[in-house]
Design a protein around this motif. Sequence first.
Motif, mmCIF file in Angstrom:
data_model
loop_
_atom_site.group_PDB
_atom_site.id
_atom_site.type_symbol
_atom_site.label_atom_id
_atom_site.label_comp_id
_atom_site.label_asym_id
_atom_site.label_seq_id
_atom_site.Cartn_x
_atom_site.Cartn_y
_atom_site.Cartn_z
ATOM 1 N N GLU A 171 0.865 -1.354 -0.095
ATOM 2 C CA GLU A 171 -0.028 -0.131 0.107
ATOM 3 C C GLU A 171 0.800 1.196 -0.091
ATOM 4 O OE1 GLU A 171 -2.666 2.550 -0.140
ATOM 5 O OE2 GLU A 171 -3.319 0.553 -0.265
ATOM 6 N N LYS A 172 0.815 2.290 -0.987
ATOM 7 C CA LYS A 172 1.545 3.281 -1.360
ATOM 8 C C LYS A 172 0.985 4.485 -0.495
ATOM 9 C CE LYS A 172 4.194 0.961 -4.118
ATOM 10 N NZ LYS A 172 5.502 0.513 -3.727
ATOM 11 N N ARG A 173 0.052 4.528 -0.092
ATOM 12 C CA ARG A 173 -0.799 5.723 0.379
ATOM 13 C C ARG A 173 -0.721 5.584 1.852
ATOM 14 N NH1 ARG A 173 -6.526 4.721 -2.412
ATOM 15 N NH2 ARG A 173 -5.851 2.695 -1.874
ATOM 16 N N SER A 174 -0.208 4.555 2.722
ATOM 17 C CA SER A 174 0.055 4.588 4.008
ATOM 18 C C SER A 174 1.591 4.561 4.485
ATOM 19 C CB SER A 174 -0.499 3.294 4.463
ATOM 20 O OG SER A 174 -0.453 3.120 5.705
ATOM 21 N N SER A 175 1.866 5.687 5.341
ATOM 22 C CA SER A 175 3.167 5.718 5.674
ATOM 23 C C SER A 175 3.569 4.713 6.704
ATOM 24 C CB SER A 175 3.371 6.956 6.558
ATOM 25 O OG SER A 175 2.354 7.367 7.580
ATOM 26 N N ASN A 264 -9.061 -2.808 5.192
ATOM 27 C CA ASN A 264 -8.848 -2.091 3.902
ATOM 28 C C ASN A 264 -8.245 -3.189 2.977
ATOM 29 O OD1 ASN A 264 -9.709 0.493 5.030
ATOM 30 N ND2 ASN A 264 -7.784 0.966 5.044
ATOM 31 N N ARG A 268 -10.081 -4.479 -0.674
ATOM 32 C CA ARG A 268 -9.466 -4.364 -1.899
ATOM 33 C C ARG A 268 -9.193 -5.677 -2.505
ATOM 34 N NH1 ARG A 268 -6.009 -0.580 0.982
ATOM 35 N NH2 ARG A 268 -4.502 -2.293 1.223
#
Length: 345
Positions: A171-175, A264, A268
Motif C-alpha cells: 500500500e503506497k498511500r500509507s506511511s 482495507n 481491496r
Amino acid sequence: MYYGCKKVDGRRKERSLATADRKIAERRLKEWIANLGKVDSAVEKTTLKQLCVRFIAVSQGKADSTLCIIKAIVKEFENWWPYGPNPEVRNIRPSHVEEWLALHERRLKNTSYNRYAGILKQLFELAVNDRIIAESPFDRVRTRWKKPQTPVRRVPTLEQFQAIVDEVRSEKRSSHARESADFLEFLGLAGVGQAEASSLTWGDVDFTRNSMSFRRHKTDTRFPVPIYPHLRPLLERLRQEAGPKIEPAQLVLKIKDGKKALANACARLGLPHFSQRNLRQCLIMRLWKSGIDKKLIAKWQGHQDGGQLILDTYTEIFGADDAAYEMQQLAKLEVAPSPDPAAKN
C-alpha cells in the motif's frame, strides 16, 4: 389516593400506595411494611448517580478492559434517565429497566445484550445488599438473558493470509504500511492476540532457546510460545532492523494495532472481513493440520484446559471446505492388508 403510615424506630414513615383501589392498596401496604425491615433508613434516599459511583468503586479490582465496559454501560444508563433529574434508586421500576434494555436490544447481539443486562443486575444487587432497596427491579425484568448466538468464524487459508500481508505491505498511500504488514504477519505466524503481540519486548525473545514469553492480558499470566520455523525469518529481520543496541524493554513491533490496515486490505482483495483474531486462528489451524498435539497447541495459546477450547471452538471449521484435508483424515480409516500366510513359507 391511599397512603401507608408506619412508625419505625420512633419515626413516622409515610408512603403513597399510588392507587385509589382499596384491595390493591391493602396488598401494597402489606408489601411496603414487610420491606421496611429490609431497608436502612439512613441510605434509602440514595440516588441513581450515587449508586453508580459506588458500583464503579467496588469494581476497581476487575481487569482494565472489563472496568472500561462497566463504566461505559453504567454511564449510558445513568445519562439516559428521562423521568426527572437524579432519581432515587427506590423509585426505579422494572419497566424502566426494560425500557432502557429495549432501546439497545435491536442493535446488540445476544452476548452483548447479556453483558448489558448483567451489569444492571450487579448494579441493583449492590443496592439490595446495602439495604438501599428491598428488592431489585431487575428481578422482575422479563428478558434478563438471551441464548448466545452461534458465532460465524472465518479463518483465512495460508494463501489468503499471505495475500493480505502482501497487500498491506504494498500500500503506497500509507506511511505505516510496512509496520502494519509486519504486525499482521506476526499475528498469523506466531498465533497470538493483538494485545500480547503489541506488548512483546526483545527481552521476551530468546533465540538461543528458540522461545518467546508472552503475558496473557486476560489472566495476567505468562506462557511460552516457540519460535516456529516459519516465524524465525520475520523475527530475525525485525531484530536486524532494530539496530545494534537493543534494550530488553524495547518493543518488537512498532505499532499496537493493525485492524484498519487489515480491513482495507480485505476490501481491496474482495475477501471476507477477517479480524486480527482470525489471523491468530490461521496459525492454530496450521498446527492442527500438521498433526501437533492439541495439548501443545493449547499450551502455546496460553490456555490451561489441556486443549478442550481448541476442540470445542475451532475444529468445526478446520477443513470444513478443504476436500484434501478431509481425504487425508479419511485415509487414516483404511485398514492395511493383512500379510499372506503363504509368503512366510
